[in-house]
Every structure is written in structure tokens, then in C-alpha cells.
Design an enzyme around this catalytic site. Structure first.
Site, PDB file in Angstrom:
ATOM      1  N   GLY A 303       1.083  -1.271   0.100  1.00 39.39           N
ATOM      2  CA  GLY A 303      -0.174   0.211   0.043  1.00 39.39           C
ATOM      3  C   GLY A 303       0.759   1.076   0.098  1.00 39.39           C
ATOM      4  N   GLY A 305       0.425   1.366  -3.450  1.00 36.90           N
ATOM      5  CA  GLY A 305       0.098   0.561  -4.850  1.00 36.90           C
ATOM      6  C   GLY A 305       1.502   1.359  -5.680  1.00 36.90           C
ATOM      7  N   GLU A 326      -0.734  -6.430   1.670  1.00 36.07           N
ATOM      8  CA  GLU A 326      -0.917  -5.270   2.067  1.00 36.07           C
ATOM      9  C   GLU A 326      -1.968  -5.501   3.771  1.00 36.07           C
ATOM     10  OE1 GLU A 326      -1.694  -2.195   4.230  1.00 36.07           O
ATOM     11  OE2 GLU A 326       0.338  -2.089   2.762  1.00 36.07           O
ATOM     12  N   ASP A 369       9.521  -2.663   1.830  1.00 34.62           N
ATOM     13  CA  ASP A 369       9.562  -1.358   1.480  1.00 34.62           C
ATOM     14  C   ASP A 369       8.546  -1.140   2.557  1.00 34.62           C
ATOM     15  OD1 ASP A 369       9.355   1.579   1.525  1.00 34.62           O
ATOM     16  OD2 ASP A 369       7.483   1.675  -0.122  1.00 34.62           O
ATOM     17  N   CYS A 422      11.602   5.691   3.295  1.00 28.55           N
ATOM     18  CA  CYS A 422      11.332   7.081   3.078  1.00 28.55           C
ATOM     19  C   CYS A 422      11.960   7.268   4.421  1.00 28.55           C
ATOM     20  CB  CYS A 422      10.672   7.304   2.253  1.00 28.55           C
ATOM     21  SG  CYS A 422       9.919   8.976   1.932  1.00 28.55           S
TER      22      CYS A 422
END
Length: 485
Positions: A303, A305, A326, A369, A422
Site C-alpha cells: 500500500g 500501490g 497489504e 518497503d 523512506c
């Protein structure tokens, strides 16, 4: 983290005049009261204002600048306001602080004339706070207007030699703990530190991705758009460009995606695999089955996406099959929407990747991620810098390690996991990877050869991207190959 009190505002009447500042105030209150993100709150407010006929493009641009600028500089403005009031800042009601910050931003960081900034903000205060508190706002703003930003920074910033982290934090609107963490991630020393903080305060470009096999960069290169710097699928829109006006974006064949995120997907897709059976860990029959089947790819935390859509397009071109997992159902729906129309086989499931619904060793390539503090995207979510604290870093640690552990368990021997986040915080990047390498014996691969055109990638084998060096979000990526146990 901000020390502001968090109390809901009282109801306020909506004026007909100055809808720009009213909208900006509404957005700031939503961010404060509901822990909302400006990039999610502001677009529907702007859309509603346009539909009512209250806004034109210049109004929308001003409202956007007021919201993002005020949020970005909140800590610095709080320090300045604290010099202009006769009580501790925590005793000033949050709605009053929002109005004062809006006024401070107009006075110190825009081209709006001082008299106009004071007048417009006091009028806003009369409407949303009442006449009594509007007088307080007027008195404070007149004190702020007596000097410019540089003058105020000289007053409220400690000398660099005495406290370099606090000095840089106030001067560049970052909490002290984030300055310290970024400094560590850059390797210590002063080289690049101030450039990074400045870049964090710049408005980022809007970058598109042409999903291969579904769109081309050529059809996105209209007007003043330019090719991306690093990704062959990236296009940078000119300032003010509207992604929703582009057919390929509306149709889902292209999307909005930072180049750093695109490079994560490309690195995983291009990472060299060890053929099944080499290095041990597989039976002869298993080797034959693995050789005869298509590669299987997994996006374990898919998510909303964006990376899954690019991975799905790349997988389709290479005859591979993608499974996107997800945990949150509504985010899984966003993933399904992003992948809708993908030409190759794929699946989307609602599943917790720390408790896999698939058998061990089922995949050749896995993307992890992981959820993180988001400190690498402060350009896009400026409020996150005041909302997060050091305790959040520690809070994510068990989840990040659990996801990487299960990602390595989900890939076959010789397969590759891309750990991405991130955030440049070392506790969310290298510390996690180092721990799992020690625990599992996984082999670290060098990411740098997979990004051949990019400078300043460090000593490897992992890669940390930076806004001031690469023009991307501060994405981190490491490639781990599973070895026989």
C-alpha cells in the site's frame, strides 16, 4: 516534536470575504486536531472551493503556499512568537497559534506587504477567534513585523559554536533531534548538512512514472515537462503542472511517483539472482520445477500501490508474476486500483507480511518497503517533522525487523530481497539490515551498479538517496540475497 497543546478549536463562523485564508486556517486545524496530513486534507478543500466558484488558480496557489509554508516553518515561527508574547507558548490556544503562524509566514517568508499581511490576518482572527483574541493577534503581529526573517533568526537562534544542532534546527525549521539524526546519516562533519536542510524546505517537483508497457515518457512530455534525471520512466512536471489533466494518469497507465521510489523498484527488478539449486538448499526435483516456472515477485507491504504498479509492469514485460500484499484492507483496495489494467498476471491480497499467508521460499524477488517515520519525505509532508519524535523511531524497530526477517524467509535460496524505507535515520536503515544479516547470514549485494548514472552513492553496498544530492526523497535501499541455512 512540537510542544504545542492539542485542544480542539471552538466552532467558528465562515466569512464570505478572504476565502483563501479561511481555507488555509481550516487545513491547519485539520492537521492539528486530527493528525491529518496536508497533502490529503488540502486537495479536497481546494476542489470544493473551485466548485463553489470561490477560487481561481492564483487563489489555490496562495492557499497552498500558506498551508505548506506555515507547517514547514512551524517550529521557527513558534520560537519567534514566543519572543512576542508574555506567557508560555503552551498557554496560547492552538487556533490562536495557527493564526499567528499564518501571519508570521506572510510577514517573514512571502512577498505580501507587511501592512497587508497584518490586516488580513487580524481580519481572519476576528472571524475565527473573535474580537478579543483578534486584538491579541494584532499586537503580536505588529511586533513580528518590526523585523525581517533574518533579523528574527539572529535573535532566537543560539550561536553555532555553542549548539550547532539547535542553531541549524531553528534556522532551517527542523527539530533538534532530526538535525542530529540527519547529521549522523550523512556521516558527521558539516559537509552537506546545511544543503540538506535547505533542500528539505524546498517544494518538490511533481514527478510522473510511465508504467512500462502501458505508457511511454513521450506521451507525458507535454508543455514544459522534462525527462527524469535517473529513472528511464520518469517525467518531471513544470511548476503548476496538473497530473490529473494528463490522459495516461487519469487512465492509470502512468502515476505520480518520486524518482527515488521508482529506483527502488528498478533495483529489485534488475538485481542478479543465483539460479535455483546453485549454492545448495534445493532438491533436484525442486530445481527442475523452479527452472520451468516464471519468476515470482512479492511486494510485501504494497500500500498504497505506487511501487507495486511499477513492479507489476516490469514483471509483465519479463514474464514474471507479481503478488502484492497489504495488511490494511482499504490500502489493499488502493493497490488493486493501481494495478488494474496491468497486462501481466498479478494478484492482490490483504495479508500481514509478518505472518505470511504463503509458503517459505515461494518467491524469487521480494520488496520489503517497510513502514517508517517518513523523515525522507519532509519536503512533501512538512508537518511530519513536528509530529514525530525519537520514540517513534524505536516504535517502528520491531516491525521493520520482523518484516525483513519474513521477507528473507519468503524468498528462495539465491533470491533477492530489497529492503527499502523512506527515512535516512540509521536506526531505520543500516541498523536493521546489519542485524538481519548477522541473524540470517544473508549476503549483501552492491546496489550501486544498478544505478549507473547516479553520482554520490557512497561506499555501498547499500544506497541512501538525498534531496540535496539527487533531487529525490531520502529513500534508502539495500539488497540481500538469501543464502543456504
Amino acid at each position: 516534536m512540537s510542544n504545542r497543546p492539542r485542544r480542539p478549536s471552538k466552532p467558528y463562523r465562515r466569512p464570505r470575504k478572504d476565502p483563501v485564508r479561511i481555507l488555509a486556517f481550516e487545513a491547519l486545524r485539520a492537521v492539528d486536531e486530527r493528525d491529518a496530513y496536508a497533502n490529503l486534507v488540502l486537495p479536497p478543500l481546494l476542489r470544493k472551493a473551485r466548485e463553489k466558484g470561490d477560487f481561481d488558480s492564483r487563489d489555490a496557489a496562495l492557499a497552498t503556499e500558506l498551508v505548506y509554508g506555515t507547517l514547514r516553518w512551524q517550529g521557527t515561527y513558534d520560537a519567534i512568537v514566543a519572543e512576542c508574547v508574555d506567557r508560555p507558548l503552551r498557554e496560547v490556544d492552538p487556533p490562536v497559534l495557527d493564526v499567528l503562524s499564518l501571519g508570521a509566514h506572510q510577514l517573514l517568508n512571502t512577498r505580501i506587504p507587511s501592512h497587508a499581511g497584518v490586516s488580513a490576518t487580524v481580519e481572519l482572527a476576528r472571524v475565527v477567534l473573535g474580537d478579543g483574541r483578534a486584538k491579541f493577534v494584532n499586537a503580536v503581529l505588529r511586533k513580528i513585523a518590526a523585523d525581517d526573517l533574518e533579523g528574527w533568526l539572529e535573535k532566537v537562534t543560539p550561536p553555532y559554536d555553542e549548539d550547532p544542532e539547535q542553531h541549524l534546527g531553528i534556522r532551517h525549521a527542523h527539530p533538534r533531534w532530526i538535525v542530529s539524526a540527519l547529521w549522523d546519516s550523512l556521516g558527521g562533519g558539516s559537509n552537506g548538512m546545511e544543503d540538506l536542510l535547505v533542500a528539505d524546505n524546498d517544494r518538490p517537483e511533481v514527478t510522473l512514472v510511465a508504467r512500462p508497457g502501458r505508457a511511454t515518457t513521450e506521451e507525458l512530455l507535454s508543455g514544459d515537462a522534462a525527462p527524469g534525471r535517473w529513472s528511464p520512466y520518469a517525467v518531471r512536471l513544470a511548476e503548476g503542472g496538473e497530473p490529473g489533466a494528463i490522459d495516461a494518469v487519469r487512465e492509470g497507465r502512468a502515476g505520480v511517483q518520486d524518482e527515488g521510489s521508482q529506483l527502488v523498484a528498478l533495483a529489485l527488478a534488475d538485481a542478479p539472482l543465483t539460479p535455483p539449486g546453485e549454492g545448495g538448499g534445493s532438491s533436484a526435483r525442486g530445481d527442475q520445477e523452479a527452472d520451468s516456472r516464471a519468476e515470482r515477485w512479492l511486494d510485501a507491504c504494497a500500500g498504497p500501490g505506487g511501487k507495486a504498479a511499477l513492479l507489476g509492469a516490469l514483471a509483465a514485460q519479463r514474464g514474471a508474476v507479481l503478488l502484492a500484499a497489504e495488511k490494511q484492507p482499504h490500502r489493499a483496495g488502493l493497490v488493486a486500483r493501481a494495478l488494474d489494467g496491468n497486462p501481466g498476471p498479478y494478484g492482490v491480497i490483504t495479508a500481514d507480511a509478518t505472518r505470511p499467508a504463503w509458503r517459505p521460499g515461494a518467491f524469487d524477488r521480494v520488496l520489503a518497503d517497510v513502514p517508517c517515520t517518513g523523515l525522507g519525505a519532509l519536503r512533501r509532508r512538512p508537518e511530519a517533522r513536528w509530529r514525530r519524535g525519537p520514540e517513534d523511531v524505536a516504535g517502528f524497530a520491531p516491525l521493520q525487523r520482523g518484516l525483513l526477517r519474513q521477507a528473507l524467509n519468503s524468498v528462495r535460496v539465491g533470491g533477492v530481497v530489497c529492503y527499502a524505507t523512506c527515512s535516512p535515520h540509521l536506526a531505520e536503515t543500516r541498523a536493521v539490515v546489519d542485524d538481519l544479516v548477522k541473524e540470517t547470514g544473508a549476503e549483501l549485494l552492491d546496489v550501486r551498479p544498478l544505478l549507473p548514472s547516479m553520482p554520490d552513492l557512497g561506499d555501498g553496498p547499500d544506497v541512501q538517496l538525498w534531496p540535496h544530492l539527487h533531487g529525490t526523497d531520502a529513500m534508502y535501499m539495500a539488497l540481500l540475497r538469501r543464502t543456504p541455512s
